[in-house]
Design a protein around this motif. Structure first.
Motif, mmCIF file in Angstrom:
data_model
loop_
_atom_site.group_PDB
_atom_site.id
_atom_site.type_symbol
_atom_site.label_atom_id
_atom_site.label_comp_id
_atom_site.label_asym_id
_atom_site.label_seq_id
_atom_site.Cartn_x
_atom_site.Cartn_y
_atom_site.Cartn_z
ATOM 1 N N LYS A 43 31.708 1.752 -18.447
ATOM 2 C CA LYS A 43 31.706 1.993 -16.915
ATOM 3 C C LYS A 43 30.236 2.167 -16.360
ATOM 4 N N VAL A 68 36.545 -13.609 5.264
ATOM 5 C CA VAL A 68 37.549 -13.719 6.229
ATOM 6 C C VAL A 68 38.893 -14.765 5.386
ATOM 7 N N LEU A 110 44.429 -4.411 -3.505
ATOM 8 C CA LEU A 110 43.420 -4.626 -4.431
ATOM 9 C C LEU A 110 42.851 -5.963 -3.860
ATOM 10 N N PHE A 112 42.864 -6.886 -0.711
ATOM 11 C CA PHE A 112 42.085 -6.393 0.323
ATOM 12 C C PHE A 112 40.491 -5.643 0.225
ATOM 13 N N ALA A 113 40.709 -4.934 -0.948
ATOM 14 C CA ALA A 113 39.364 -4.367 -1.478
ATOM 15 C C ALA A 113 38.351 -5.503 -1.873
ATOM 16 N N ALA A 115 38.277 -8.586 -0.598
ATOM 17 C CA ALA A 115 37.774 -9.109 0.329
ATOM 18 C C ALA A 115 36.810 -8.235 0.935
ATOM 19 N N GLY A 116 36.586 -6.974 0.990
ATOM 20 C CA GLY A 116 35.748 -6.035 1.406
ATOM 21 C C GLY A 116 34.518 -6.142 0.815
ATOM 22 N N PHE A 119 32.581 -8.812 2.606
ATOM 23 C CA PHE A 119 31.921 -8.587 3.741
ATOM 24 C C PHE A 119 30.520 -7.841 3.559
ATOM 25 N N GLN A 120 30.562 -6.987 2.388
ATOM 26 C CA GLN A 120 29.438 -6.076 2.087
ATOM 27 C C GLN A 120 28.760 -6.630 0.737
ATOM 28 N N ARG A 123 26.869 -4.305 -1.907
ATOM 29 C CA ARG A 123 27.241 -3.564 -3.016
ATOM 30 C C ARG A 123 27.352 -4.292 -4.144
ATOM 31 N N MET A 155 38.225 -0.369 -11.278
ATOM 32 C CA MET A 155 39.318 -0.292 -10.458
ATOM 33 C C MET A 155 40.267 -1.240 -11.014
#
Lengths: 230, 62
Positions: A43, A68, A110, A112-113, A115-116, A119-120, A123, A155
């Protein structure tokens, strides 16, 4: 999905029972504990691997578009699973009412995370650099698929372990009814998720290690003209 | 023409708002899921190992 089914087939020894089955279970427990130990070590290594392999893109708008699309795909898939879930009520109730709902919510969140992350993208160590060339942009896009499982290794691992336990629990009632093949298959699939979750960070690390160098070579070639320039 | 441009701008603005909510929703899911999975991890490992033992012991009855 077929991979997970075939992974579940590795645990066919459970159907034979007896002393051999118990020994197999004890060996399985040792394998899981070793896998968890390996994954714990990886990790930290994974965070360092992502930091050590930056890519750049001139404008993050293409990641926003993919974010999106991913978000909409997850919404459609989750709604589809919920419709199928509610349709199952006509066949009766059981442990599956709770476990299947938890599974749908967990997998949806999971998605949606993930997809996040689109957007960023910073990271995943994707730098926004206006001087980034088209080739570097393409490399950032293509390599992002390798970075996603790496960024989400912990995750994914935890989610697969939780999913594995939920799947085993949902199949356990039917499993004790030896004439019910479905119960045994569900328990085996749950064990497959569980073992895969234990080894997931290790496997994602190796996947990145073996596949990302292709992009490193291309990036090295693209940086040749920039040598010596400020 | 200005009216059409205004309508298109409002539609664009609305779509941008929807996208920003998607981003916030995704970030929310990531944060909550991380916390939940960290808490559930240890329990899941222990319960999983206990379940494997139960299955193995049950197999002795075959």
């Amino acid at each position: 999905m077929e991979f997970l089914f075939s992974l579940g087939n590795l645990f066919n020894f459970l159907n034979y029972g007896g002393f051999g089955g118990l020994i197999g279970c004890l060996v399985l427990i040792i394998i899981v504990l070793v896998g968890l130990n390996f994954s714990g070590r990886f990790k930290t290594a994974i965070d360092e691997l992502v930091d050590a392999n930056p890519t750049s893109i001139s404008n993050p708008v293409v990641f926003t578009v993919f974010g999106v699309l991913t978000f909409l795909a997850v919404v459609v898939a989750t709604l589809g699973q919920l419709v199928a879930y509610f349709n199952m009520f006509q066949y009766g109730f059981g442990m599956w009412v709770l476990t299947d709902l938890i599974r749908i919510v967990l997998v949806g969140m999971l998605g949606f995370a993930i997809a996040g992350l689109y957007f960023q993208p910073e990271r995943a160590n994707v730098k926004i650099d206006k001087s980034s060339s088209v080739a570097e942009d393409v490399i950032a896009l293509l390599s992002f698929g390798l970075k996603v499982p790496l960024c989400f290794a912990a995750m994914f691992s935890n989610a697969l372990i939780v999913l594995g336990v939920i799947t085993i629990l949902s199949g356990l009632g039917s499993y004790f009814d030896t004439s019910n093949y479905y119960g045994a298959m569900t328990v085996q699939m749950g064990l497959g998720y569980f073992v895969l979750g234990a080894f997931a960070p290790f496997l994602f690390y190796l996947l990145f290690l073996f596949l990302f160098p292709i992009y490193n070579f291309w990036l090295a070639i693209l940086h040749i003209p920039k040598i010596g320039k400020k | 023409m200005d009216m059409m441009n205004n309508v298109l701008e409002k539609v664009d603005h609305f779509i941008d708002l929807v996208f920003s909510y998607m981003e916030k929703g995704s970030a929310f899911c990531y944060d909550k899921l991380s916390v939940f999975l960290k808490l559930a991890y240890a329990w899941s490992v222990v319960i999983g190992i206990v379940l494997i033992l139960v299955i193995g012991i049950y197999g002795l009855t075959f």
